[in-house]
Design an enzyme around this catalytic site. Structure first.
Site, PDB file in Angstrom:
ATOM      1  N   LYS A   1       0.838  -1.202   0.000  1.00  0.00           N
ATOM      2  CA  LYS A   1       0.000   0.000   0.000  1.00  0.00           C
ATOM      3  C   LYS A   1       0.875   1.256   0.000  1.00  0.00           C
ATOM      4  O   LYS A   1       0.663   2.170  -0.797  1.00  0.00           O
ATOM      5  CB  LYS A   1      -0.907   0.013   1.246  1.00  0.00           C
ATOM      6  CG  LYS A   1      -1.576   1.349   1.498  1.00  0.00           C
ATOM      7  CD  LYS A   1      -2.482   1.311   2.692  1.00  0.00           C
ATOM      8  CE  LYS A   1      -1.832   1.679   4.003  1.00  0.00           C
ATOM      9  NZ  LYS A   1      -1.477   3.109   4.146  1.00  0.00           N
ATOM     10  N   ASN A   2       1.854   1.288   0.892  1.00  0.00           N
ATOM     11  CA  ASN A   2       2.636   2.519   1.063  1.00  0.00           C
ATOM     12  C   ASN A   2       3.619   2.766  -0.068  1.00  0.00           C
ATOM     13  O   ASN A   2       4.234   3.829  -0.131  1.00  0.00           O
ATOM     14  CB  ASN A   2       3.382   2.484   2.412  1.00  0.00           C
ATOM     15  CG  ASN A   2       2.423   2.714   3.567  1.00  0.00           C
ATOM     16  OD1 ASN A   2       1.231   2.959   3.353  1.00  0.00           O
ATOM     17  ND2 ASN A   2       2.935   2.627   4.781  1.00  0.00           N
TER      18      ASN A   2
ATOM     19  N   ARG B   1      -4.881  10.708   4.194  1.00  0.00           N
ATOM     20  CA  ARG B   1      -3.879  11.766   4.290  1.00  0.00           C
ATOM     21  C   ARG B   1      -2.830  11.676   3.187  1.00  0.00           C
ATOM     22  O   ARG B   1      -2.260  12.677   2.775  1.00  0.00           O
ATOM     23  CB  ARG B   1      -3.161  11.693   5.647  1.00  0.00           C
ATOM     24  CG  ARG B   1      -4.078  11.847   6.826  1.00  0.00           C
ATOM     25  CD  ARG B   1      -3.284  11.953   8.092  1.00  0.00           C
ATOM     26  NE  ARG B   1      -2.772  13.298   8.274  1.00  0.00           N
ATOM     27  CZ  ARG B   1      -1.583  13.719   7.933  1.00  0.00           C
ATOM     28  NH1 ARG B   1      -0.721  12.905   7.392  1.00  0.00           N
ATOM     29  NH2 ARG B   1      -1.217  14.964   8.124  1.00  0.00           N
TER      30      ARG B   1
ATOM     31  N   CYS C   1      -4.956  13.054  12.738  1.00  0.00           N
ATOM     32  CA  CYS C   1      -5.648  11.769  12.662  1.00  0.00           C
ATOM     33  C   CYS C   1      -5.489  11.093  14.006  1.00  0.00           C
ATOM     34  O   CYS C   1      -4.876  11.640  14.912  1.00  0.00           O
ATOM     35  CB  CYS C   1      -5.096  10.919  11.532  1.00  0.00           C
ATOM     36  SG  CYS C   1      -3.405  10.446  11.795  1.00  0.00           S
TER      37      CYS C   1
ATOM     38  N   ARG D   1       0.449  14.937  12.828  1.00  0.00           N
ATOM     39  CA  ARG D   1       0.974  14.674  11.487  1.00  0.00           C
ATOM     40  C   ARG D   1       1.040  15.914  10.592  1.00  0.00           C
ATOM     41  O   ARG D   1       0.314  16.048   9.608  1.00  0.00           O
ATOM     42  CB  ARG D   1       0.180  13.559  10.805  1.00  0.00           C
ATOM     43  CG  ARG D   1       0.285  12.268  11.558  1.00  0.00           C
ATOM     44  CD  ARG D   1      -0.426  11.134  10.884  1.00  0.00           C
ATOM     45  NE  ARG D   1       0.402  10.492   9.871  1.00  0.00           N
ATOM     46  CZ  ARG D   1       0.077   9.331   9.307  1.00  0.00           C
ATOM     47  NH1 ARG D   1      -1.033   8.726   9.628  1.00  0.00           N
ATOM     48  NH2 ARG D   1       0.867   8.793   8.420  1.00  0.00           N
TER      49      ARG D   1
ATOM     50  N   ASP E   1       4.852   1.044  12.116  1.00  0.00           N
ATOM     51  CA  ASP E   1       3.672   0.328  11.613  1.00  0.00           C
ATOM     52  C   ASP E   1       3.597  -1.126  12.098  1.00  0.00           C
ATOM     53  O   ASP E   1       2.616  -1.814  11.819  1.00  0.00           O
ATOM     54  CB  ASP E   1       3.654   0.356  10.073  1.00  0.00           C
ATOM     55  CG  ASP E   1       3.239   1.713   9.531  1.00  0.00           C
ATOM     56  OD1 ASP E   1       2.839   2.581  10.321  1.00  0.00           O
ATOM     57  OD2 ASP E   1       3.312   1.902   8.294  1.00  0.00           O
TER      58      ASP E   1
ATOM     59  N   ILE F   1       7.746   7.738  16.904  1.00  0.00           N
ATOM     60  CA  ILE F   1       7.408   8.429  15.650  1.00  0.00           C
ATOM     61  C   ILE F   1       6.096   9.219  15.766  1.00  0.00           C
ATOM     62  O   ILE F   1       6.018  10.373  15.380  1.00  0.00           O
ATOM     63  CB  ILE F   1       7.289   7.430  14.470  1.00  0.00           C
ATOM     64  CG1 ILE F   1       8.543   6.552  14.379  1.00  0.00           C
ATOM     65  CG2 ILE F   1       7.025   8.163  13.150  1.00  0.00           C
ATOM     66  CD1 ILE F   1       9.762   7.197  13.816  1.00  0.00           C
TER      67      ILE F   1
ATOM     68  N   ARG G   1      -8.412  -0.439   5.010  1.00  0.00           N
ATOM     69  CA  ARG G   1      -7.537   0.520   4.338  1.00  0.00           C
ATOM     70  C   ARG G   1      -6.184  -0.111   4.025  1.00  0.00           C
ATOM     71  O   ARG G   1      -5.495   0.344   3.121  1.00  0.00           O
ATOM     72  CB  ARG G   1      -7.301   1.755   5.218  1.00  0.00           C
ATOM     73  CG  ARG G   1      -8.512   2.665   5.326  1.00  0.00           C
ATOM     74  CD  ARG G   1      -8.140   3.926   6.088  1.00  0.00           C
ATOM     75  NE  ARG G   1      -6.783   4.304   5.769  1.00  0.00           N
ATOM     76  CZ  ARG G   1      -5.843   4.612   6.652  1.00  0.00           C
ATOM     77  NH1 ARG G   1      -6.107   4.622   7.932  1.00  0.00           N
ATOM     78  NH2 ARG G   1      -4.636   4.940   6.268  1.00  0.00           N
TER      79      ARG G   1
HETATM   80  C1  UD1 Z   1       4.329   7.036   6.275  1.00  0.00           C
HETATM   81  C2  UD1 Z   1       3.474   5.805   6.151  1.00  0.00           C
HETATM   82  C3  UD1 Z   1       2.953   5.365   7.516  1.00  0.00           C
HETATM   83  C4  UD1 Z   1       4.126   5.216   8.485  1.00  0.00           C
HETATM   84  C5  UD1 Z   1       5.005   6.454   8.508  1.00  0.00           C
HETATM   85  C6  UD1 Z   1       6.272   6.277   9.333  1.00  0.00           C
HETATM   86  C7  UD1 Z   1       2.491   6.046   3.947  1.00  0.00           C
HETATM   87  C8  UD1 Z   1       1.280   6.283   3.117  1.00  0.00           C
HETATM   88  N1  UD1 Z   1       2.349   6.088   5.269  1.00  0.00           N
HETATM   89  O1  UD1 Z   1       3.475   8.070   6.784  1.00  0.00           O
HETATM   90  O2  UD1 Z   1       2.276   4.128   7.360  1.00  0.00           O
HETATM   91  O3  UD1 Z   1       3.627   4.970   9.778  1.00  0.00           O
HETATM   92  O4  UD1 Z   1       5.407   6.791   7.167  1.00  0.00           O
HETATM   93  O5  UD1 Z   1       7.025   5.223   8.868  1.00  0.00           O
HETATM   94  O6  UD1 Z   1       3.569   5.763   3.435  1.00  0.00           O
HETATM   95  N2  UD1 Z   1       6.566  15.046  10.201  1.00  0.00           N
HETATM   96  C9  UD1 Z   1       6.741  16.384  10.437  1.00  0.00           C
HETATM   97  N3  UD1 Z   1       6.600  17.270   9.396  1.00  0.00           N
HETATM   98  C10 UD1 Z   1       6.301  16.843   8.135  1.00  0.00           C
HETATM   99  C11 UD1 Z   1       6.135  15.468   7.895  1.00  0.00           C
HETATM  100  C12 UD1 Z   1       6.271  14.581   8.955  1.00  0.00           C
HETATM  101  O7  UD1 Z   1       7.005  16.801  11.569  1.00  0.00           O
HETATM  102  O8  UD1 Z   1       6.190  17.686   7.236  1.00  0.00           O
HETATM  103  C13 UD1 Z   1       6.708  14.079  11.338  1.00  0.00           C
HETATM  104  C14 UD1 Z   1       5.428  13.301  11.628  1.00  0.00           C
HETATM  105  O9  UD1 Z   1       4.553  14.019  12.475  1.00  0.00           O
HETATM  106  C15 UD1 Z   1       5.972  12.050  12.284  1.00  0.00           C
HETATM  107  C16 UD1 Z   1       7.310  11.833  11.541  1.00  0.00           C
HETATM  108  O10 UD1 Z   1       7.618  13.068  10.920  1.00  0.00           O
HETATM  109  O11 UD1 Z   1       6.251  12.290  13.634  1.00  0.00           O
HETATM  110  C17 UD1 Z   1       7.262  10.746  10.508  1.00  0.00           C
HETATM  111  O12 UD1 Z   1       6.163  10.946   9.660  1.00  0.00           O
HETATM  112  P1  UD1 Z   1       6.211  10.546   8.115  1.00  0.00           P
HETATM  113  O13 UD1 Z   1       7.385   9.652   7.859  1.00  0.00           O
HETATM  114  O14 UD1 Z   1       6.082  11.765   7.287  1.00  0.00           O
HETATM  115  O15 UD1 Z   1       4.876   9.691   7.962  1.00  0.00           O
HETATM  116  P2  UD1 Z   1       3.944   9.591   6.703  1.00  0.00           P
HETATM  117  O16 UD1 Z   1       4.734   9.782   5.448  1.00  0.00           O
HETATM  118  O17 UD1 Z   1       2.731  10.423   6.911  1.00  0.00           O
END
Ligand code: UD1
Length: 420
Positions: free
Chosen positions: A22-23, A93, A117, A122, A307, A329, A399
């Site tokens: 999925k990711n 998202r 969420c 996030r 995850d 995380i 999902r």
């Molecule tokens: C992706 C995965 C999700 C997984 C996560 C961490 C997808 C669709 N989802 O989510 O399943 O749990 O990676 O491995 O691939 N952050 C910031 N600012 C930003 C972006 C992120 O502070 O602009 C922080 C987030 O709040 C979090 C951390 O960075 O604490 C990691 O988040 P991120 O790796 O971005 O997660 P996703 O890409 O949303």
């Protein structure tokens, strides 16, 4: 609302096929926006999030055909809308992933601002700052991120102060069409980022350092479509392995590989699992033994994935000894423990740490899924609990897990879905 009804305590032994990731499928579908000629994406999982991403592409005017094996033929020549509307973004998202490619190819992108969420706030600040560094102007207006670029984006040196999977993917997709060189530092190294980068290279992108924390991209003027199959889902793989470990059973997962989940396999061995692997399969056999509790701390790849945290917490709940689970995380990602405690688990929460003391037996109960991976943990708990567990709000599980009840039934679990 659909529910899963599980009668626990049945032996788990069998083989299943792992679906596409999925990711990895989500960013690769977003990347098709960059291709000037049709693109063929195979091995997509049949999941609500993938359907939402396809709906998002369709509402922009992208031409789509999907065959019975979930291979998509995607043609962006008919695109006429550069907006990802609230109705779709609020259900997923990851819709934010269309921002970088739309902006890079068309100079315009309007994406509804994704809210918080269940697992935390996030933010997407790193995505936005990176695009601004490449010359985009960004405004937040009526709940929408409105990004514009006057001509091509410009290559930039970007340091991301937090390792972000989505941020790295968005900026990578923007950089491949930008003018000049972009360096992405402190990039996420998750296998899904690597899969996206490999797909972009197959489309004609120039990316160096794939799999490392520094990606160097020389922007090209155009990208073309290609045929690409998304990788196996490492979280689905890990979830079935943990389910077998918790149930003292055996499972062989096929169409997947050990290289994408080394930290998870190490923990499963520590828990007492006998693991054997081949080119495209992994087998875990507990030989009837109770798992041993493990300590773990989530962190960006290659460390232990957030995850997989909830599923290991469920396994620890029935393991021998006490295991400490630290979530670093997402701030609110231990919520499933309250539901596990309702099933008789002994879990104490101290900040971002769950102290899990294994009990001899969980008891079935009605429980509520709160997010995708938390729901997987409740299903695992239901499989090993005495009596009946009813998992409500399973739209979360749909999902991220393709045919979850069919696959678990193949392993011997007694699980069925009811509507209403
Ligand atoms: C992706 C995965 C999700 C997984 C996560 C961490 C997808 C669709 N989802 O989510 O399943 O749990 O990676 O491995 O691939 N952050 C910031 N600012 C930003 C972006 C992120 O502070 O602009 C922080 C987030 O709040 C979090 C951390 O960075 O604490 C990691 O988040 P991120 O790796 O971005 O997660 P996703 O890409 O949303």
């Amino acid at each position: 609302m659909d529910k899963l009804i599980i009668n626990g305590g049945h032996p788990i032994d069998g083989e299943i096929w792992i679906s596409g990731s999925k990711n990895s499928g989500l960013p690769i579908l977003a990347a098709t926006l960059l291709a000037e000629t049709p693109m063929h994406v195979g091995n997509l999982p049949h999941l609500n999030d993938i359907t939402t991403m396809l709906a998002l592409l369709r509402c922009m005017g992208v031409g789509l055909t999907i065959d019975e094996k979930m291979a998509a033929e995607i043609d962006t020549s008919s695109i006429k809308e550069f907006t990802a509307p609230y109705d779709l973004v609020k259900t997923m998202r990851a819709s934010i992933l269309v921002l970088g490619p739309m902006l890079a190819r068309f100079g315009e992108a309007n994406v509804s601002f994704p809210g918080g969420c269940a697992i935390g706030s996030r933010p997407v600040d790193i995505h936005l700052r990176g695009l601004e560094a490449m010359g985009a102007t960004i405004e937040i207006d009526e709940g929408y991120i409105r990004a514009r670029s006057d001509g091509r984006l410009k290559g930039a040196h970007i340091f991301m102060d937090t390792v972000t999977v989505g941020g790295t993917e968005n900026l990578l997709m923007a950089a491949v069409l930008a003018e000049g060189k972009t360096i992405l530092e402190n990039a996420a190294r998750e296998p899904e980022v690597v899969d996206l980068a490999n797909c972009l290279v197959a489309m004609g992108a120039d990316i160096k350092g794939i799999g490392s924390d520094t990606l160097t991209i020389h922007g090209v003027e155009r990208l073309s479509g290609c045929r690409y199959n998304v990788m196996a889902d490492r979280i689905e793989t890990g979830t079935f392995l943990v389910a077998a470990a918790a149930a003292r059973g055996r499972v062989k997962v096929k169409n997947t590989t050990e290289h994408i989940l080394e930290s998870v396999l190490l923990k499963l061995e520590e828990a007492g699992g006998h693991i054997s692997t081949g080119k495209d399969w992994i087998e875990l056999d507990m030989k009837g033994n109770r798992p041993k509790a493990v300590n773990l701390k989530t962190a960006p790849y290659p460390a232990f994935p957030t995850d997989m945290q909830a599923q290991f917490t469920a396994m620890n709940a029935v393991a021998e000894g006490t295991g400490t689970v630290i979530e670093t995380i997402f701030e609110n990602r231990l919520i499933q423990i309250h539901e596990l405690n309702r099933m008789g688990a002994d879990i104490k929460l101290e900040g971002n740490t769950a102290i899990v003391t294994g009990v001899d037996q969980l008891k079935g109960a009605p429980v509520m899924a709160s997010d995708l991976r938390a729901s997987a943990s409740l299903v695992i708990a239901g499989m090993v609990a005495e009596g009946e567990t009813i998992v409500d709000r399973i739209y979360h599980i749909d999902r991220g897990y393709e045919c979850i009840e069919e696959k678990l039934q193949l392993l011997g679990a007694r699980i069925r879905r009811t509507a209403g």
